[in-house]
Scaffold this motif. Structure first.
Motif, PDB file in Angstrom:
ATOM      1  N   LEU A 130       0.832  -1.198   0.000  1.00  0.00           N
ATOM      2  CA  LEU A 130       0.000   0.000   0.000  1.00  0.00           C
ATOM      3  C   LEU A 130       0.871   1.253   0.000  1.00  0.00           C
ATOM      4  N   ASN A 131       1.844   1.307   0.906  1.00  0.00           N
ATOM      5  CA  ASN A 131       2.705   2.490   0.992  1.00  0.00           C
ATOM      6  C   ASN A 131       3.573   2.672  -0.245  1.00  0.00           C
ATOM      7  N   ALA A 132       4.070   1.584  -0.814  1.00  0.00           N
ATOM      8  CA  ALA A 132       4.891   1.689  -2.030  1.00  0.00           C
ATOM      9  C   ALA A 132       4.064   2.241  -3.189  1.00  0.00           C
ATOM     10  N   ALA A 133       2.810   1.790  -3.301  1.00  0.00           N
ATOM     11  CA  ALA A 133       1.939   2.300  -4.368  1.00  0.00           C
ATOM     12  C   ALA A 133       1.676   3.790  -4.176  1.00  0.00           C
ATOM     13  N   LEU A 134       1.390   4.192  -2.943  1.00  0.00           N
ATOM     14  CA  LEU A 134       1.155   5.609  -2.664  1.00  0.00           C
ATOM     15  C   LEU A 134       2.415   6.434  -2.926  1.00  0.00           C
ATOM     16  N   ALA A 135       3.570   5.925  -2.501  1.00  0.00           N
ATOM     17  CA  ALA A 135       4.837   6.643  -2.708  1.00  0.00           C
ATOM     18  C   ALA A 135       5.163   6.772  -4.188  1.00  0.00           C
ATOM     19  N   ALA A 136       4.705   5.809  -4.993  1.00  0.00           N
ATOM     20  CA  ALA A 136       4.940   5.854  -6.439  1.00  0.00           C
ATOM     21  C   ALA A 136       3.946   6.784  -7.147  1.00  0.00           C
ATOM     22  N   GLY A 137       3.045   7.393  -6.390  1.00  0.00           N
ATOM     23  CA  GLY A 137       2.122   8.364  -6.968  1.00  0.00           C
ATOM     24  C   GLY A 137       0.737   7.834  -7.302  1.00  0.00           C
ATOM     25  N   TRP A 138       0.478   6.574  -7.026  1.00  0.00           N
ATOM     26  CA  TRP A 138      -0.821   5.974  -7.320  1.00  0.00           C
ATOM     27  C   TRP A 138      -1.749   6.139  -6.132  1.00  0.00           C
ATOM     28  N   GLY A 139      -3.033   5.992  -6.380  1.00  0.00           N
ATOM     29  CA  GLY A 139      -3.989   5.850  -5.297  1.00  0.00           C
ATOM     30  C   GLY A 139      -4.042   4.377  -4.940  1.00  0.00           C
ATOM     31  N   ALA A 140      -4.225   4.072  -3.667  1.00  0.00           N
ATOM     32  CA  ALA A 140      -4.250   2.667  -3.252  1.00  0.00           C
ATOM     33  C   ALA A 140      -5.105   2.494  -2.009  1.00  0.00           C
ATOM     34  N   ASN A 141      -5.698   1.304  -1.889  1.00  0.00           N
ATOM     35  CA  ASN A 141      -6.549   0.973  -0.757  1.00  0.00           C
ATOM     36  C   ASN A 141      -6.437  -0.502  -0.441  1.00  0.00           C
ATOM     37  N   TRP A 142      -6.351  -0.824   0.827  1.00  0.00           N
ATOM     38  CA  TRP A 142      -6.263  -2.212   1.314  1.00  0.00           C
ATOM     39  C   TRP A 142      -7.658  -2.637   1.730  1.00  0.00           C
ATOM     40  N   LEU A 143      -8.213  -3.614   1.034  1.00  0.00           N
ATOM     41  CA  LEU A 143      -9.548  -4.133   1.337  1.00  0.00           C
ATOM     42  C   LEU A 143      -9.469  -5.618   1.654  1.00  0.00           C
ATOM     43  N   SER A 144     -10.495  -6.090   2.300  1.00  0.00           N
ATOM     44  CA  SER A 144     -10.674  -7.537   2.458  1.00  0.00           C
ATOM     45  C   SER A 144     -12.169  -7.792   2.361  1.00  0.00           C
ATOM     46  N   GLY A 145     -12.844  -8.049   3.456  1.00  0.00           N
ATOM     47  CA  GLY A 145     -14.287  -8.291   3.421  1.00  0.00           C
ATOM     48  C   GLY A 145     -14.601  -9.773   3.523  1.00  0.00           C
ATOM     49  N   TRP A 146     -15.877 -10.053   3.714  1.00  0.00           N
ATOM     50  CA  TRP A 146     -16.298 -11.425   3.979  1.00  0.00           C
ATOM     51  C   TRP A 146     -15.926 -12.384   2.849  1.00  0.00           C
ATOM     52  N   ALA A 147     -15.980 -11.956   1.615  1.00  0.00           N
ATOM     53  CA  ALA A 147     -15.684 -12.872   0.501  1.00  0.00           C
ATOM     54  C   ALA A 147     -14.240 -13.360   0.566  1.00  0.00           C
ATOM     55  N   SER A 148     -13.328 -12.474   0.918  1.00  0.00           N
ATOM     56  CA  SER A 148     -11.919 -12.870   0.940  1.00  0.00           C
ATOM     57  C   SER A 148     -11.592 -13.803   2.099  1.00  0.00           C
ATOM     58  N   HIS A 149     -12.539 -13.981   3.014  1.00  0.00           N
ATOM     59  CA  HIS A 149     -12.345 -14.914   4.125  1.00  0.00           C
ATOM     60  C   HIS A 149     -13.139 -16.208   3.938  1.00  0.00           C
ATOM     61  N   ASP A 150     -13.884 -16.300   2.842  1.00  0.00           N
ATOM     62  CA  ASP A 150     -14.651 -17.515   2.562  1.00  0.00           C
ATOM     63  C   ASP A 150     -13.781 -18.478   1.765  1.00  0.00           C
ATOM     64  N   ARG A 151     -13.603 -19.674   2.294  1.00  0.00           N
ATOM     65  CA  ARG A 151     -12.713 -20.671   1.680  1.00  0.00           C
ATOM     66  C   ARG A 151     -13.129 -20.981   0.246  1.00  0.00           C
ATOM     67  N   GLY A 152     -14.427 -21.177   0.007  1.00  0.00           N
ATOM     68  CA  GLY A 152     -14.907 -21.510  -1.333  1.00  0.00           C
ATOM     69  C   GLY A 152     -14.609 -20.398  -2.333  1.00  0.00           C
ATOM     70  N   PHE A 153     -14.845 -19.143  -1.918  1.00  0.00           N
ATOM     71  CA  PHE A 153     -14.545 -18.016  -2.794  1.00  0.00           C
ATOM     72  C   PHE A 153     -13.055 -17.975  -3.107  1.00  0.00           C
ATOM     73  N   CYS A 154     -12.221 -18.104  -2.082  1.00  0.00           N
ATOM     74  CA  CYS A 154     -10.766 -17.995  -2.272  1.00  0.00           C
ATOM     75  C   CYS A 154     -10.214 -19.089  -3.177  1.00  0.00           C
ATOM     76  N   GLU A 155     -10.736 -20.289  -3.038  1.00  0.00           N
ATOM     77  CA  GLU A 155     -10.273 -21.379  -3.906  1.00  0.00           C
ATOM     78  C   GLU A 155     -10.712 -21.147  -5.344  1.00  0.00           C
ATOM     79  N   ALA A 156     -11.987 -20.750  -5.531  1.00  0.00           N
ATOM     80  CA  ALA A 156     -12.494 -20.531  -6.889  1.00  0.00           C
ATOM     81  C   ALA A 156     -11.886 -19.284  -7.528  1.00  0.00           C
ATOM     82  N   ALA A 157     -11.723 -18.224  -6.743  1.00  0.00           N
ATOM     83  CA  ALA A 157     -11.231 -16.960  -7.295  1.00  0.00           C
ATOM     84  C   ALA A 157      -9.736 -16.984  -7.550  1.00  0.00           C
ATOM     85  N   PHE A 158      -8.984 -17.532  -6.603  1.00  0.00           N
ATOM     86  CA  PHE A 158      -7.531 -17.399  -6.638  1.00  0.00           C
ATOM     87  C   PHE A 158      -6.773 -18.726  -6.665  1.00  0.00           C
ATOM     88  N   GLY A 159      -7.490 -19.847  -6.589  1.00  0.00           N
ATOM     89  CA  GLY A 159      -6.820 -21.145  -6.617  1.00  0.00           C
ATOM     90  C   GLY A 159      -5.940 -21.389  -5.405  1.00  0.00           C
TER      91      GLY A 159
END
Length: 192
Positions: free
Chosen positions: A126-155
């Motif tokens: 996050l900080n490296a992206a901001l320092a490089a001049g980009w906008g950046a945001n760290w998100l998670s949320g319920w989907a990123s903590h669901d095992r089924g979503f994580c396996e299907a989305a990201f393997g």
């Protein structure tokens, strides 16, 4: 006296995440992103385990992840509002980096230290992206903590989980400053 890096200190004292909904095209090109990822990978890592890896989600993949959020939310019985909120980071996303925590069996490095290192990578990214001049945001949320979503989305493998999803693109509007912690309320000084 130690040598000061006033520019770096000023950046850290004034850094501010940019709301993901305010990030627009363009996003960093692959070569620009490599520099940001390289900076993030310099995170403290007890035992040199590298208990994390990166999955770069480019704009064309966002629609698949948004649809998968909706399917997962329906499966989990989430409200339409919760589903819409979870989808929105992908519906609006230009580019994101999923930081994957990779737990490794180690007689010397406890699992919690590996989790801390993965979290530190998220902040460094996050900080490296901001320092490089980009906008950046760290998100998670319920989907990123669901095992089924994580396996299907990201393997993800069984020993992996999402530490954070860092969205990076062009900032369309400057966010307002927000209240910061009261340093005196959260600091204890021990002299003996």
């Amino acid at each position: 006296m130690p040598a000061r890096n006033d520019a770096a200190l000023e950046f850290l004292l004034s850094r501010r995440s940019r709301p993901a909904k305010t990030l627009v095209a363009p996003a960093p090109a692959r070569e620009e992103l490599r520099e940001i990822l390289t900076a993030a990978a310099r995170t403290p890592d007890h035992g040199k385990l590298e208990p994390w890896r990166f999955i770069v989600v480019e704009q064309p993949a966002m629609a698949r992840l948004a649809a998968l959020c909706e399917e997962t939310g329906t499966r989990l019985g989430k409200s339409p509002e919760d589903i819409a909120k979870a989808r929105s980071q992908f519906d609006l996303g230009q580019l994101a980096v999923a930081v994957v925590e990779v737990q490794t069996q180690s007689p010397k490095v406890p699992a919690i230290e590996q989790s801390y290192s993965a979290g530190a990578v998220c902040l460094s990214l996050l900080n490296a992206a901001l320092a490089a001049g980009w906008g950046a945001n760290w998100l998670s949320g319920w989907a990123s903590h669901d095992r089924g979503f994580c396996e299907a989305a990201f393997g993800l493998a069984e020993n992996e989980r999402i530490a954070g999803i860092i969205h990076i693109a062009t900032e369309s509007s400057a966010p307002p400053e927000r209240p910061r912690p009261d340093l005196d309320a959260i600091t204890t000084w021990m002299s003996a």
